[in-house]
Write an enzyme that holds these catalytic residues in place. Structure first.
Site, PDB file in Angstrom:
ATOM      1  NE  ARG A   1       1.557  10.184  10.062  1.00 53.77           N
ATOM      2  CZ  ARG A   1       0.896   8.915   9.330  1.00 53.77           C
ATOM      3  NH1 ARG A   1      -0.253   8.713   9.679  1.00 53.77           N
ATOM      4  NH2 ARG A   1       1.570   8.596   8.286  1.00 53.77           N
TER       5      ARG A   1
ATOM      6  NE  ARG B   1      -6.191   4.643   5.777  1.00 58.79           N
ATOM      7  CZ  ARG B   1      -5.214   5.216   6.439  1.00 58.79           C
ATOM      8  NH1 ARG B   1      -5.580   5.401   7.735  1.00 58.79           N
ATOM      9  NH2 ARG B   1      -4.211   5.350   6.018  1.00 58.79           N
TER      10      ARG B   1
ATOM     11  CG  ASP C   1       3.571   1.399   9.513  1.00 59.86           C
ATOM     12  OD1 ASP C   1       3.216   2.395  10.249  1.00 59.86           O
ATOM     13  OD2 ASP C   1       3.439   1.654   8.452  1.00 59.86           O
TER      14      ASP C   1
ATOM     15  CB  CYS D   1      -3.020  11.624  11.769  1.00 63.55           C
ATOM     16  SG  CYS D   1      -2.580   9.870  11.819  1.00 63.55           S
TER      17      CYS D   1
ATOM     18  CG  LEU E   1      10.684  17.577   7.839  1.00 61.41           C
ATOM     19  CD1 LEU E   1      11.411  16.106   7.982  1.00 61.41           C
ATOM     20  CD2 LEU E   1      11.321  18.729   8.059  1.00 61.41           C
TER      21      LEU E   1
ATOM     22  CB  VAL F   1       3.057  18.549   5.490  1.00 58.14           C
ATOM     23  CG1 VAL F   1       2.160  17.281   5.664  1.00 58.14           C
ATOM     24  CG2 VAL F   1       2.252  19.650   5.770  1.00 58.14           C
TER      25      VAL F   1
ATOM     26  CE  LYS G   1      -1.456   2.000   3.983  1.00 57.14           C
ATOM     27  NZ  LYS G   1      -1.294   3.532   4.004  1.00 57.14           N
ATOM     28  CG  ASN G   2       2.820   2.682   3.586  1.00 54.49           C
ATOM     29  OD1 ASN G   2       1.685   2.998   3.553  1.00 54.49           O
ATOM     30  ND2 ASN G   2       3.352   2.491   4.874  1.00 54.49           N
TER      31      ASN G   2
HETATM   32  C1  UD1 Z   1       5.136   6.596   6.264  1.00 50.89           C
HETATM   33  C2  UD1 Z   1       4.088   5.576   6.158  1.00 50.89           C
HETATM   34  C3  UD1 Z   1       3.823   5.068   7.642  1.00 50.89           C
HETATM   35  C4  UD1 Z   1       4.802   4.775   8.537  1.00 50.89           C
HETATM   36  C5  UD1 Z   1       5.838   5.730   8.451  1.00 50.89           C
HETATM   37  C6  UD1 Z   1       6.996   5.553   9.216  1.00 50.89           C
HETATM   38  C7  UD1 Z   1       2.877   5.913   4.043  1.00 50.89           C
HETATM   39  C8  UD1 Z   1       1.919   6.054   3.375  1.00 50.89           C
HETATM   40  N1  UD1 Z   1       2.824   6.043   5.432  1.00 50.89           N
HETATM   41  O1  UD1 Z   1       4.441   7.484   7.101  1.00 50.89           O
HETATM   42  O2  UD1 Z   1       2.927   3.802   7.355  1.00 50.89           O
HETATM   43  O3  UD1 Z   1       4.501   4.511   9.797  1.00 50.89           O
HETATM   44  O4  UD1 Z   1       6.075   6.321   7.240  1.00 50.89           O
HETATM   45  O5  UD1 Z   1       7.528   4.501   8.754  1.00 50.89           O
HETATM   46  O6  UD1 Z   1       3.996   5.547   3.384  1.00 50.89           O
HETATM   47  N2  UD1 Z   1       7.225  14.540  10.242  1.00 50.89           N
HETATM   48  C9  UD1 Z   1       7.341  16.023  10.467  1.00 50.89           C
HETATM   49  N3  UD1 Z   1       7.328  16.607   9.453  1.00 50.89           N
HETATM   50  C10 UD1 Z   1       7.065  16.329   8.159  1.00 50.89           C
HETATM   51  C11 UD1 Z   1       6.838  15.005   7.748  1.00 50.89           C
HETATM   52  C12 UD1 Z   1       7.051  14.048   8.917  1.00 50.89           C
HETATM   53  O7  UD1 Z   1       7.389  16.286  11.800  1.00 50.89           O
HETATM   54  O8  UD1 Z   1       6.992  17.077   7.230  1.00 50.89           O
HETATM   55  C13 UD1 Z   1       7.303  13.349  11.477  1.00 50.89           C
HETATM   56  C14 UD1 Z   1       6.361  12.522  11.709  1.00 50.89           C
HETATM   57  O9  UD1 Z   1       5.314  13.333  12.372  1.00 50.89           O
HETATM   58  C15 UD1 Z   1       6.699  11.612  12.278  1.00 50.89           C
HETATM   59  C16 UD1 Z   1       8.030  11.364  11.715  1.00 50.89           C
HETATM   60  O10 UD1 Z   1       8.390  12.653  10.920  1.00 50.89           O
HETATM   61  O11 UD1 Z   1       6.727  11.764  13.661  1.00 50.89           O
HETATM   62  C17 UD1 Z   1       8.153  10.469  10.660  1.00 50.89           C
HETATM   63  O12 UD1 Z   1       7.100  10.054   9.819  1.00 50.89           O
HETATM   64  P1  UD1 Z   1       7.243  10.062   8.204  1.00 50.89           P
HETATM   65  O13 UD1 Z   1       8.500   9.133   7.923  1.00 50.89           O
HETATM   66  O14 UD1 Z   1       7.086  11.358   7.386  1.00 50.89           O
HETATM   67  O15 UD1 Z   1       5.915   9.178   8.023  1.00 50.89           O
HETATM   68  P2  UD1 Z   1       5.199   9.383   6.724  1.00 50.89           P
HETATM   69  O16 UD1 Z   1       5.745   9.337   5.575  1.00 50.89           O
HETATM   70  O17 UD1 Z   1       3.857  10.088   7.242  1.00 50.89           O
END
Ligand code: UD1
Length: 429
Positions: free
Chosen positions: A125, A402, A310, A120, A129, A127, A22-23
């Protein structure tokens, strides 16, 4: 709303084919926005999340056609032109990763208006970055009323992007945008998850020049245009790990096929340490347990190749009946123990303090009504239900739908007594 009912006590014996990830699939689908030629994705999982994204992509101008042929489930995505650069809140809210259309839209058509995804259940979470990366590539970013407005009328420019910490989504997003930028981009402190390698392979099959995915430094040499391609989605390591834990929990012998070795080594090592039999095969692994009780082991989640966040909820479910006390540390998301109180409804002995949970194994769980709180949490309740005495019903399983394809069928084929109860209360076997 549908529920899942499980009658505990049956061992699992048989083969479970692992679906496409999925991811990975949802990022690969977003890549279709980058070209006016068709992108054919094979080994596609059919999930609520892929349907959500298909709906959004259709709105942006992508023709999305699903087919189930002799060579499996496929999705053909074709965006002859981008008809809209607008991703509304109601579609992005349903699935956070929809936010990743922002980069490809700006890269191809110079502008986008994409809703911020919002909160979430597993944490804030943000965005930031993602936006840092798209801005570094030369887009002008403005935030108004919950929307990101991004503009790069003369196209994106290659840039050095250094992430302060590892983010899977932001790394993927930067890659998806930089492939059409003018010049070379280097992503430092990139995530190393296998899904990044899958994205690199797909983008390169489309004519991109990406190197280094799977390492902390990814280099992208921008090209003026991409073309169509056919790409097979990587097997779902989280689904594979989930069924590996389910087999260790229920006992019996389960072969996980259609996967790849090396994707869940951190989990397999912990399963071995706990006393389960683990045999790696060419296309997956075999998990065995002969009825002997497992021993508690500690885990700490970490970016790949560490123990995947996960899989944390599933492993916690496994530890609820192990002998001894297990410490489970969550380091990726701040609020990812919502399954603990639900597992406790089944008789588990768990205490949570900050980012650490202590699970003291009990001899026997008891079936109860429980509620899914997020995608991976929901499957941990199903896993616990496999050994709980009597019946466990899990509500709010839209979370489960999902990310897990045909879960009842896959577990049922190995002997589990799992059925879906449709919203009107009627059982569907
Ligand atoms: C992806 C996966 C999710 C998995 C996660 C970590 C998908 C759709 N989802 O989520 O299943 O649990 O990787 O392996 O692929 N963060 C920030 N700012 C940002 C982005 C992230 O602070 O702009 C933080 C997040 O809140 C979290 C950490 O960074 O605490 C890691 O998140 P991230 O690796 O980005 O996870 P996702 O890509 O959202």
């Amino acid at each position: 709303m549908d529920r899942i009912a499980i009658i505990g006590g049956a061992q699992l014996n048989g083969t479970i084919p692992v679906s496409g990830a999925k991811n990975s699939a949802i990022k690969l689908m977003a890549a279709s926005l980058l070209t006016d030629e068709p992108l054919r994705l094979t080994n596609m999982p059919r999930l609520a999340d892929t349907r959500f994204l298909g709906k959004l992509l259709t709105r942006l101008g992508v023709e999305v056609t699903e087919s189930d042929g002799s060579d499996g489930q496929q999705t053909l995505l074709h965006a002859p032109e981008i008809t809209s650069g607008f991703a509304p809140y109601d579609l992005v809210r349903q699935m956070r990763a929809s936010f990743n259309v922002l980069g490809p839209l700006v890269a191809r058509s110079g502008q986008a208006k994409v809703s911020l995804p919002g909160g979430c259940t597993i944490g804030a979470r943000p965005v930031d970055l993602h936006l840092q990366a798209i801005e570094a590539l030369g887009a002008k970013i403005d935030l108004h009323e919950g929307y990101v407005y991004a503009q790069a009328p003369r196209g994106l420019k290659g840039a050095e992007i250094t992430f302060p910490f590892v983010s899977v989504g932001a790394t993927e997003h930067a890659m998806l945008a930089a492939v059409l930028a003018d010049g070379v981009s280097v992503i430092h402190n990139a995530a190393c998850e296998p899904e990044l390698v899958d994205l690199q392979e797909c983008l390169n099959a489309m004519g991109a020049k990406v190197e280094g995915a799977g390492t902390p430094t990814v280099t992208i040499t921008g090209v003026p245009r991409l073309h169509g391609a056919t790409h097979a989605v990587i097997p779902d390591r989280i689904e594979m790990g989930t069924y590996a834990v389910a087999a260790a929990m229920a006992g019996g012998e389960v072969r996980l096929s259609n996967a790849r070795p090396g994707l869940i080594d951190a989990l397999l090592d912990k399963l071995k340490e706990a006393g389960a039999g683990v045999e790696e095969t060419a296309d997956g692994c075999i998990i065995r347990r002969d009825g002997q009780r497992l021993t508690a082991v500690d885990i700490e989640t970490a970016p790949f190749p560490g123990f995947a966040t996960d899989l944390q909820a599933q492993f916690m479910a496994l530890m609820t009946t192990a002998r001894g006390e297990s410490r489970i540390r969550e380091t990726i998301f701040e609020n990812r123990f919502m399954h603990a109180p639900e597992l406790m409804r089944l008789g588990a002995d768990i205490s949570v303090s900050g980012g650490e949970a202590r699970v003291r194994g009990v001899e026997q769980l008891e079936g109860a009504e429980v509620m899914a709180t997020d995608l991976r949490a929901s499957v941990s309740l199903v896993i616990a239900g496999l050994v709980a005495r009597g019946e466990t019903t899990v509500s709010r399983i839209y979370h489960l739908d999902r990310g897990f394809e045909r879960l009842e069928e896959k577990l049922g084929a190995c002997g589990a007594q799992v059925r879906r109860i449709k919203g009107d209360g009627e059982a569907e076997l």
